[in-house]
Design a protein around this motif. Sequence first.
Motif, mmCIF file in Angstrom:
data_model
loop_
_atom_site.group_PDB
_atom_site.id
_atom_site.type_symbol
_atom_site.label_atom_id
_atom_site.label_comp_id
_atom_site.label_asym_id
_atom_site.label_seq_id
_atom_site.Cartn_x
_atom_site.Cartn_y
_atom_site.Cartn_z
ATOM 1 N N GLY A 157 46.421 29.550 139.832
ATOM 2 C CA GLY A 157 47.614 30.380 139.602
ATOM 3 C C GLY A 157 47.725 30.900 138.179
ATOM 4 N N ILE A 158 46.693 30.669 137.371
ATOM 5 C CA ILE A 158 46.751 31.091 135.961
ATOM 6 C C ILE A 158 45.776 32.245 135.726
ATOM 7 C CG2 ILE A 158 46.564 30.320 133.552
ATOM 8 C CD1 ILE A 158 47.080 27.500 134.406
ATOM 9 N N SER A 159 46.216 33.239 134.998
ATOM 10 C CA SER A 159 45.340 34.349 134.605
ATOM 11 C C SER A 159 45.754 34.784 133.211
ATOM 12 C CB SER A 159 45.508 35.521 135.575
ATOM 13 O OG SER A 159 46.836 36.022 135.438
ATOM 14 N N HIS A 160 44.891 35.552 132.569
ATOM 15 C CA HIS A 160 45.270 36.065 131.243
ATOM 16 C C HIS A 160 46.565 36.874 131.334
ATOM 17 C CE1 HIS A 160 41.383 35.685 128.631
ATOM 18 N NE2 HIS A 160 41.562 34.614 129.377
ATOM 19 N N ALA A 161 46.687 37.654 132.428
ATOM 20 C CA ALA A 161 47.880 38.501 132.554
ATOM 21 C C ALA A 161 49.144 37.646 132.624
ATOM 22 C CB ALA A 161 47.757 39.383 133.791
ATOM 23 N N LYS A 162 49.079 36.556 133.404
ATOM 24 C CA LYS A 162 50.258 35.682 133.513
ATOM 25 C C LYS A 162 50.517 34.957 132.197
ATOM 26 C CE LYS A 162 50.258 34.930 138.427
ATOM 27 N NZ LYS A 162 49.550 34.120 139.398
ATOM 28 N N LEU A 163 49.437 34.547 131.533
ATOM 29 C CA LEU A 163 49.613 33.829 130.263
ATOM 30 C C LEU A 163 50.189 34.741 129.188
ATOM 31 C CD1 LEU A 163 46.329 31.705 130.150
ATOM 32 C CD2 LEU A 163 48.638 30.864 130.557
ATOM 33 N N ALA A 164 49.994 36.042 129.354
ATOM 34 C CA ALA A 164 50.569 36.979 128.373
ATOM 35 C C ALA A 164 52.095 36.906 128.426
ATOM 36 C CB ALA A 164 50.078 38.395 128.658
ATOM 37 N N GLN A 165 52.655 36.471 129.566
ATOM 38 C CA GLN A 165 54.109 36.291 129.673
ATOM 39 C C GLN A 165 54.541 34.972 129.049
ATOM 40 O OE1 GLN A 165 55.676 38.949 131.069
ATOM 41 N NE2 GLN A 165 53.567 39.708 131.218
ATOM 42 N N SER A 166 53.791 33.910 129.371
ATOM 43 C CA SER A 166 54.156 32.594 128.842
ATOM 44 C C SER A 166 53.050 31.592 129.139
ATOM 45 C CB SER A 166 55.483 32.160 129.483
ATOM 46 O OG SER A 166 55.360 30.953 130.136
ATOM 47 N N PRO A 167 52.938 30.537 128.301
ATOM 48 C CA PRO A 167 51.939 29.501 128.595
ATOM 49 C C PRO A 167 52.248 28.831 129.931
ATOM 50 C CG PRO A 167 52.819 29.253 126.374
ATOM 51 C CD PRO A 167 53.676 30.269 127.064
ATOM 52 N N LEU A 168 51.232 28.253 130.573
ATOM 53 C CA LEU A 168 51.423 27.598 131.868
ATOM 54 C C LEU A 168 50.742 26.235 131.855
ATOM 55 C CD1 LEU A 168 50.705 30.670 134.168
ATOM 56 C CD2 LEU A 168 52.891 29.452 134.021
ATOM 57 N N GLN A 169 51.344 25.305 132.594
ATOM 58 C CA GLN A 169 50.815 23.940 132.628
ATOM 59 C C GLN A 169 50.093 23.715 133.954
ATOM 60 O OE1 GLN A 169 54.004 21.091 132.254
ATOM 61 N NE2 GLN A 169 52.726 19.703 131.071
ATOM 62 N N TRP A 170 48.931 23.077 133.912
ATOM 63 C CA TRP A 170 48.287 22.746 135.187
ATOM 64 C C TRP A 170 48.703 21.360 135.618
ATOM 65 C CZ3 TRP A 170 45.321 18.467 135.510
ATOM 66 C CH2 TRP A 170 44.538 18.060 134.422
ATOM 67 N N PRO A 171 48.639 21.010 136.914
ATOM 68 C CA PRO A 171 48.130 21.830 138.011
ATOM 69 C C PRO A 171 49.009 23.048 138.291
ATOM 70 C CG PRO A 171 49.019 19.734 138.831
ATOM 71 C CD PRO A 171 49.021 19.651 137.348
ATOM 72 N N CYS A 172 48.333 24.166 138.578
ATOM 73 C CA CYS A 172 49.041 25.420 138.815
ATOM 74 C C CYS A 172 48.289 26.220 139.883
ATOM 75 C CB CYS A 172 49.119 26.191 137.485
ATOM 76 S SG CYS A 172 50.118 27.670 137.556
ATOM 77 N N PRO A 173 48.288 25.718 141.136
ATOM 78 C CA PRO A 173 47.591 26.433 142.203
ATOM 79 C C PRO A 173 48.273 27.773 142.504
ATOM 80 C CG PRO A 173 48.243 24.209 142.904
ATOM 81 C CD PRO A 173 48.935 24.493 141.616
#
Length: 735
Positions: free
Chosen positions: A534-550
């Motif tokens: 569920g993580i991509s550069h485009a999504k990370l451009a909005q905000s950092p994300l924590q895994w697990p992130c399916p």
Amino acid sequence: MTDTTKTLCPYCGVGCGLEVSPPAQLGKAINRDGQGDPIWKVKGDRNHPSSQGMVCVKGATIAEAIDKNRLRYPMLRDSLDEPFRRVSWDEAYECIVHRIQSVCATQGADAVCMYGSGQMQTEDYYVAQKLLKGCLGTNNFDSNSRLCMSSAVAGYVQSLGADGPPCCYEDLDLTDCAFIIGSNAAECHPIVFNRLQKHHKKNHNVVKMIVVDPRRTPTAEVADLHLAIHPGTDIDLLNGIAHLLLRWGYFESEFVSECTANFPAFAEVIPHYPPEVVAKRCGIAVEDLETAARYWGTSKRVLSLWSMGVNQSTEGTAKVRSIINLHLMTGQIGKPGCGPFSLTGQPNAMGGREVGGLCNLLPGYRHVQNAQDRAEVEQFWGVPAGRISPHWGRTAWEMITGLETGDVGLLWIVATNPAVSLPDIKRTQAALLRSPFTVYQDAYYPTETAAYAHLLLPAAQWGEKTGTMTNSERVVTLCKAFRPPVGEAKPDWEIVAEVGRRLGFADKFPFTNSAEVFAEYVQLTRDRSCDMTGISHAKLAQSPLQWPCPDTWANNNSKRLYTDLRFATPDGRARFSAYHSKGLAEPPNSEYPFVLTNGRLYGHWHTQTRTGRIEKIQQMHPQPFIEIHPRDAAKLEIQEHDLVEVRSRRGKAQFPAKVTKAISPGTLFVPMHWGALWGDETEANALTHPECDPDSHQPELKACAVQLSLVVQKTNINQTEAYPQYPRQFLPTAF
Ligand SMILES: Nc1nc2c(c(=O)[nH]1)N[C@H]1C(S)=C(S)[C@@H](COP(=O)(O)OP(=O)(O)OC[C@H]3O[C@@H](n4cnc5c(=O)[nH]c(N)nc54)[C@H](O)[C@@H]3O)O[C@H]1N2
Ligand SMILES: Nc1nc2c(c(=O)[nH]1)N[C@H]1C(S)=C(S)[C@@H](COP(=O)(O)OP(=O)(O)OC[C@H]3O[C@@H](n4cnc5c(=O)[nH]c(N)nc54)[C@H](O)[C@@H]3O)O[C@H]1N2
Ligand code: SF4
Ligand SMILES: [Mo]
């Protein structure tokens, strides 16, 4: 590129968010060395979930070092006694490709080695795994995480079934007992420590802090209880605490019977650790041991935090597992405010582990020895079945011994400075001198390792390339480029991918940017414990994300692992381990009566390639030193600031004495930051040995036996001459 850019601090594994904005004078002519470049403005990112705007001195000053002494062009020489000559990228690539092909043809792919680092971004790591393990068919990719996190990895995998710290930083605000062992978090993970300290201060009567460290570090200073154990007695202590917990009935029998396995083996070991025996072995008072056990037993939420005092040991895996045992017997895991929390060292040591960046791992927390894991990766990469070797590749130290025996024909070093940071440094340096061909891909010049390189490749560093890093609490942050690379420097992943294409694997490296690399990689994490689909550069451009992130989850709610108390083992149960204490690999004796330990200072980062060039930090820590207890100093007639010599079975070094009760009698401490470029004979690793843990293969950098003697009294030393503050140009340079 004029707006503020959000990124991550490229130093420690706390992973603080930063905001970088251009200097007012951007665009002004800059001089060729970059020494007079305008300074970018850096401040903490208030919206970053892990750090909430906080930064320490290293993050705050990072921009001051990014232009000084950079490696700008590829440089080549035929032998180490020649000066480098500038070459084009085309020539550099052809040279590596030709070398790899001829080594593969004459010695086989297992003679090719890449030694990387937890300072590579995930995309850099991924491309390197694909080239070495998937295309060439050798597992000889290891990283400096072998010296750093590999015991934590082995401990988590063996006890919980998978790597990955189960805790998060919010637990620092929720715990009622922090058990800090072998970690000087106040200096090494300052923003984590500040958060914990704030909570501790605010709730002083309820929240306890225990620190286990042979030194009274700034971390130990603020603890309720400091256990200054003898180096290497952690397992005695941990089993001793378990002994008291069992004796006093602090034992979660339901959790143990429902959620764990192997308790009987553990229960057989524990009776051998009664408090009187343990206290004596550790060199602490029985009452202090009892207090520690009482804090553990009576607290609802115990959070253990550990780092190199635990991992860098010949029993590092056993130490990690013995910490986890305490959590299992008291059910202190999978709930807010508690759990076994390994503090990661480097900014992307976590990402490196996820992507398989050690010689025994494959992407997505897979293992080279597991046939199904190999088959899945081979299929995904589209390489023939059987291409990935079922054996461990060479560990970092085995690359050095491979140079000694002639079994390594090409060594490619990326983002690490092994001529300073590997153990037994004189032996390491001698081995590097014998290397048939060494490629060194780094951002700076000079560094100590450059002296041993045939080909230098200029790497784009922090701020000059876009990629991701994962911090200690599994938060993935996009580190965005905010300026072009200096000179002809290129991102690490691009360099490795181009070599791959030229070696004939063009279809494996079609990437045109790092977002594509990441997008491919995350597919290998699908349904793994570190699922990042569920993580991509485009999504990370909005905000950092924590895994697990399916990609199937609606919300990113991944604060803690194992909240359902099912672990990543085949039967879902966590495993108790049963270890007896073995002690140090090189215990002191009458000839070498002291234990030397070593570690870090607040301002400096490792081998000083950046922090050594920042004036404020130089002023904080102008020179190395050795901590000696007043009782030991008196015996040897050593006084503060005298120059003393330390000798081990492998080498020697000299330091000004710092006579202090902060170190236990019989133990000495030196900082690790001073390599050959920054001083004469001040290398901590001239003394250390390479003996390593049987499971993690992590060397025992934290302890060796030494002798100590007085060289010159302070009145006869010219301090400035003895310890130059800026790098000496000790290499012939053709820049
Ligand atoms: N300022 C700064 N921060 C850093 C870094 C840096 O270079 N500078 N590097 C980062 C990296 S990569 C890492 S790995 C981390 C390391 O972070 P830490 O592990 O916290 O740092 P160290 O100073 O290497 O070692 C920690 C402590 O281990 C203690 N120790 C030694 N022997 C033993 C033992 O037998 N038992 C116990 N219990 N303790 C022992 C030492 O006295 C020392 O105080 O820091 C990260 N953060
Ligand atoms: N005695 C002793 N020795 C130790 C330790 C100890 O506690 N005691 N700790 C060990 C541990 S935990 C660690 S992590 C190691 C650290 O040891 P090293 O990895 O050798 O230390 P660094 O100085 O961080 O080296 C990183 C290098 O990467 C370069 N660099 C920075 N950014 C980039 C980039 O984007 N690309 C490329 N290609 N290069 C880049 C820097 O210029 C620098 O030369 O030391 C280990 N050695
Ligand atoms: S705590 Fe670590 S990540 Fe945060 S600013 Fe300091 S060095 Fe950077
Ligand atoms: Mo590290």
